[in-house]
Design an enzyme around this catalytic site. Structure first.
Site, PDB file in Angstrom:
ATOM      1  N   THR A  12     -19.725  10.939  -5.768  1.00 43.85           N
ATOM      2  CA  THR A  12     -19.347  11.782  -4.619  1.00 43.85           C
ATOM      3  C   THR A  12     -18.284  11.109  -3.755  1.00 43.85           C
ATOM      4  OG1 THR A  12     -21.234  10.880  -3.408  1.00 43.85           O
ATOM      5  CG2 THR A  12     -21.523  13.043  -4.449  1.00 43.85           C
ATOM      6  N   ALA A  15     -12.669  11.367  -5.564  1.00 47.05           N
ATOM      7  CA  ALA A  15     -12.354  11.934  -6.880  1.00 47.05           C
ATOM      8  C   ALA A  15     -13.381  12.986  -7.302  1.00 47.05           C
ATOM      9  CB  ALA A  15     -12.264  10.826  -7.929  1.00 47.05           C
ATOM     10  N   GLU A 112       1.859  -0.724   5.313  1.00 52.53           N
ATOM     11  CA  GLU A 112       0.974  -1.804   4.861  1.00 52.53           C
ATOM     12  C   GLU A 112       1.789  -2.768   4.016  1.00 52.53           C
ATOM     13  OE1 GLU A 112      -3.098  -0.883   3.696  1.00 52.53           O
ATOM     14  OE2 GLU A 112      -2.743   1.190   4.232  1.00 52.53           O
ATOM     15  N   HIS A 227      -9.002  -8.343  -1.959  1.00 51.69           N
ATOM     16  CA  HIS A 227      -8.335  -7.984  -0.688  1.00 51.69           C
ATOM     17  C   HIS A 227      -8.197  -9.257   0.142  1.00 51.69           C
ATOM     18  CE1 HIS A 227      -7.412  -6.085   3.117  1.00 51.69           C
ATOM     19  NE2 HIS A 227      -7.301  -4.923   2.498  1.00 51.69           N
ATOM     20  N   ARG A 268      -1.021  -7.780  -2.269  1.00 52.23           N
ATOM     21  CA  ARG A 268      -2.356  -8.334  -2.018  1.00 52.23           C
ATOM     22  C   ARG A 268      -2.703  -9.548  -2.868  1.00 52.23           C
ATOM     23  NH1 ARG A 268      -5.806  -2.726  -1.275  1.00 52.23           N
ATOM     24  NH2 ARG A 268      -4.836  -2.306   0.714  1.00 52.23           N
ATOM     25  N   HIS A 329     -12.236  -6.232  -3.970  1.00 51.59           N
ATOM     26  CA  HIS A 329     -11.985  -4.957  -3.285  1.00 51.59           C
ATOM     27  C   HIS A 329     -11.828  -3.786  -4.241  1.00 51.59           C
ATOM     28  CE1 HIS A 329     -10.634  -2.259  -0.190  1.00 51.59           C
ATOM     29  NE2 HIS A 329      -9.432  -2.109  -0.720  1.00 51.59           N
ATOM     30  N   ARG A 364      -2.913  -3.101  -7.381  1.00 53.66           N
ATOM     31  CA  ARG A 364      -2.646  -1.823  -6.717  1.00 53.66           C
ATOM     32  C   ARG A 364      -1.906  -2.001  -5.389  1.00 53.66           C
ATOM     33  NH1 ARG A 364      -5.283   0.793  -2.805  1.00 53.66           N
ATOM     34  NH2 ARG A 364      -7.256  -0.327  -2.995  1.00 53.66           N
ATOM     35  N   LEU A 370      -6.571   6.416  -2.664  1.00 56.61           N
ATOM     36  CA  LEU A 370      -7.072   7.764  -2.344  1.00 56.61           C
ATOM     37  C   LEU A 370      -6.165   8.811  -2.980  1.00 56.61           C
ATOM     38  CD1 LEU A 370      -8.068   7.288   1.419  1.00 56.61           C
ATOM     39  CD2 LEU A 370      -9.636   7.878  -0.440  1.00 56.61           C
TER      40      LEU A 370
HETATM   41  C1  SIN Z   1      -6.994  -1.429   3.699  1.00 61.43           C
HETATM   42  O1  SIN Z   1      -7.035  -0.666   4.656  1.00 61.43           O
HETATM   43  O2  SIN Z   1      -6.546  -2.574   3.773  1.00 61.43           O
HETATM   44  C2  SIN Z   1      -7.530  -0.976   2.376  1.00 61.43           C
HETATM   45  C3  SIN Z   1      -6.923   0.281   1.938  1.00 61.43           C
HETATM   46  C4  SIN Z   1      -6.639   0.212   0.466  1.00 61.43           C
HETATM   47  O3  SIN Z   1      -7.420  -0.403  -0.269  1.00 61.43           O
HETATM   48  O4  SIN Z   1      -5.597   0.707   0.033  1.00 61.43           O
END
Ligand code: SIN
Length: 428
Positions: A12, A15, A112, A227, A268, A329, A364, A370
């Site tokens: 849930t 996706a 980001e 992360h 990252r 992460h 990634r 998302l």
């Molecule tokens: C974040 O807010 O650092 C994580 C978001 C993501 O994993 O893209």
């Protein structure tokens, strides 16, 4: 078979829910989730969701995604994701998702790490919750979608040629079989297997193990994303994310002497390595992140969740740096799928973090998850309906072949019951 549905969706998160909402209301859909419906990693996503900002952004967005992924990405998948971003975002807004906006009503974009320009839509620092909660509320309103919480998939049913449903068990632990024309695995990554992860502990890659047992192709099982910045804590359990968008908006990293030691906005994997090296040099278990450069107003308006959580842990981000450490992460590998989210087994689809369509390559890019989940969940729904070899040609499924296989499913049921019994005995 104990029950029959047109489609079974496992998970849930963004996706699973989006796939369900993209199927027509004439189809019966069972959605299973191992715990509560809002306990998926999509609910935890803080940063945001990327969107292509006009044609002039295409080459840059593509390059940012490829560079973060070490150029191991599937370019066709990246192209599809980027090109679909506008229609998916429009659809989310139509469904009621509230993204941050300027006073004149135009969308506000944040930035980001590894993004060459701001192209990330957000809702405070709880973007995942805003999107997933909106989708969940719509799922709960739809009569054709039946959501069952606290229900685990124990196996999917197949004769090793096609998939015909799942074996599931609810809170009583009694296994039952559900026949379906198509099964969609959307059950998240593998973070629960790690001691230090931002993921929910129950997200343990079960579907991946089942796929391997059924010899369904998987790939890049070693592509794990760490992360760079989670709040350092000695408490057991999930690690709390300090969103990368905080660094995108100006937060800085310091060593034990309060000196900057690296570029806070590199991809990252590279930043995590730089932090580990610094911790080793300093002989510390964390480095410091200073959110004060963002200013009181931005912290309060854009990052209220981070401010509150740090306050609960005894840190006042308005007045002091906080200790941060890398943690598991995201999983870039997974069950191998094509651009329609089809696995190697007919009738079996995978989307979201458990799938690997190659979009992320080896690492990634922030806030692509998302978007990728939604785009390829919609692709799965489209293929179930319109695919060249649809599970049931867009009509009510012919379940006769599955009924004929009842002895096989009975054998599965027995096998699963025996396994549960063995597990119970070994715990006595
Ligand atoms: C974040 O807010 O650092 C994580 C978001 C993501 O994993 O893209």
């Amino acid at each position: 078979m104990d029950e029959f549905f047109d489609v079974v969706i496992v998970g849930t998160g963004a996706a699973g829910l989006y796939c369900a909402l993209n199927l027509p209301e004439r189809m019966t859909v069972l959605i299973l989730t191992k715990q509560k419906a809002d306990e998926s990693d999509s609910f935890l996503a803080q940063g945001g969701i990327c969107m292509l900002r006009g044609e002039e952004d295409y080459a840059l967005y593509m390059e940012d995604t490829l560079r973060a992924g070490h150029y191991e990405n599937d370019r066709g998948a990246v192209d599809l994701m980027i090109r679909s971003s506008n229609s998916v975002i429009r659809d989310l807004v139509r469904r009621g998702v509230r993204f941050a906006r300027h006073g004149d009503g135009s969308l506000d974009f944040t930035r980001e790490g590894a993004h060459s320009r701001p192209r990330i839509l957000y809702h405070e620092d709880v973007t995942g919750r805003e999107i997933t909660q909106t989708l969940l509320e719509e799922v709960l309103r739809r009569d054709n979608l039946l959501l069952r919480e606290n229900t685990a998939m124990l196996d999917f049913i197949s004769d090793d040629a096609v998939c015909g449903g799942v074996v599931a068990a609810g809170p009583d632990g009694v296994p039952y079989t559900v026949g379906a024309g198509a099964v969609v695995l959307a059950c998240g990554g593998i973070g629960g297997l790690y001691r230090n992860s931002t993921n929910f502990p129950h997200i343990t890659g079960d579907a991946l193990a089942m796929a391997m047992r059924h010899k369904v192709a998987v790939e890049h099982l070693d592509y794990i994303q760490i992360h760079p910045t989670t709040l350092y804590s000695k408490k057991p359990g999930r690690r709390f994310l300090i969103s990368e968008s905080a660094r995108g908006e100006g937060a800085l990293l310091y060593d034990k002497n309060g000196q900057r030691f690296t570029d806070e906005l590199q991809p990252r994997d590279l930043l995590s390595q730089a932090i580990y090296r610094q911790m080793e040099r300093d002989g510390t278990d964390f480095v410091w992140e200073d959110l004060r450069p963002l200013g009181r107003e931005t912290l309060k308006v854009h990052f209220p969740n981070i401010c509150h959580h740090c306050q609960d842990e005894g840190f006042d981000v308005l007045h002091e740096p906080i200790p941060v450490v890398p943690a598991q992460h995201y999983f870039m590998g997974g069950i191998k799928v094509d651009l329609s989210s089809r696995t190697a087994m007919p009738g079996l689809y995978a989307c979201g973090e458990i799938s690997c369509n190659g979009v992320h390559g080896r690492n990634r890019l922030a806030s692509n998850s998302l978007l990728e989940s939604l785009v390829f969940a919609q692709r799965a729904a489209d293929d179930i309906l319109f695919g060249e070899t649809p599970a049931f040609g867009g009509k009510a499924p012919d379940l006769a072949p599955y009924r004929e296989q009842e002895p096989l499913f009975a054998a599965y049921r027995q096998e699963v019951r025996n396994a549960i019994e063995r597990m119970r005995k070994s715990h006595e």
